[in-house]
Design an enzyme around this catalytic site. Structure first.
Site: not given
Ligand code: FPP
Length: 250
Positions: A30, A47, A141
């Site tokens: 997050d 992201h 893994l």
């Molecule tokens: C939460 O941060 C994150 C997500 C909803 C997306 C996470 C995805 C990735 C890191 C890409 C991973 C890719 C693969 C193929 C596994 P948020 O958007 O809720 O952040 P915020 O809390 O700052 O709003």
């Protein structure tokens, strides 16, 4: 002597080599958008940066012999984000799998995807199937990606499926126990997590692995996911090592 319930829970967490003193780490990644906001960057770039963090972590834990890593990439609630963000994430997932599959496969990573995959875009379903099939004999893994995942839906589907087994006469009511329930979850082939890490500071599970987390330790850090370095992971391991896991016993 371990009590029967305790022994069963421990068996369910796996018991092979444990380089960090545990077998399975699950992560709620997050804070991507907040990270971008703080840097004055377009929010969605957070992201993309989050993917870099994940790649480094996978390399690190994989080369150190961790057995299971499960990451929450997209929750069933994330469809409520703007259409622009949802399509950005879908394209990002497709690109990451396409670009990383060879290296992951070469390093012995076994990939799995779980969640309500049947409602995902067709190209993604295809790329998940291909990546799963391609890496299914790997013994390094085991990396599971929870995508379009929600624990309540997972449990609801399990109940429906168990009910069907009963209705068809393949299972009797008195045989339904925790093992049967676990065997009907998306995670049936992997042990329960020992530790759930949440970055970005929120103190909640957000519909992530609710059944599987019954005895997991929780580690919440204010560090935003793009800043979650291998050093931060090590801090979580040190913190975990000091925990006294009693599985509800003395
Ligand atoms: C939460 O941060 C994150 C997500 C909803 C997306 C996470 C995805 C990735 C890191 C890409 C991973 C890719 C693969 C193929 C596994 P948020 O958007 O809720 O952040 P915020 O809390 O700052 O709003």
């Amino acid at each position: 002597m371990l009590k029967a319930r305790q022994a069963k829970t421990i068996a369910n967490t796996g018991n092979r080599g444990k380089p960090f003193g545990l077998a399975h780490v699950a992560i709620i990644m997050d804070g991507n958008r907040r990270w971008a906001d703080l840097k004055g960057l377009p929010r969605l770039l957070g992201h993309k940066e989050g993917v870099k963090t994940l790649k480094e972590l996978v390399r690190y834990v994989g080369s150190n012999g961790l057995q299971y890593l499960t990451v929450y990439a997209f929750s069933s609630e994330n469809w409520n984000r703007t259409a622009q963000e949802v399509s950005y994430l879908m394209e990002l997932f497709a690109a990451v799998v396409a670009e990383e599959l060879e290296e992951l496969n070469d390093s012995g990573v076994r990939l799995r995807f779980f969640g309500q995959l049947s409602t995902m875009p067709g190209n993604l379903q295809e790329s998940f199937r291909n990546a799963t099939e391609r890496t299914k004999h790997n013994e390094g893994l085991s990396l599971s990606v929870a995508i379009n995942y929600g624990s309540r839906l997972e449990i609801t589907e399990a109940i429906r499926s168990i009910g069907q087994d009963v209705a068809e006469g393949n299972l009797s009511l008195d045989k339904i126990d925790e093992t049967v329930v676990s065997a009907h979850l998306y995670t049936k082939d992997i042990p329960d997590p020992d530790l759930i890490i949440r970055t970005g500071g929120e103190m909640r599970l957000s519909n992530y692995l609710l059944w599987q987390a019954a005895y997991a330790e929780l580690y919440v850090t204010p560090v935003l996911w793009p800043d979650f370095s291998c050093g931060e992971f090590e801090k979580a391991m040190v913190n975990y090592a000091a925990r006294d896991r009693r599985y509800g016993g003395d």
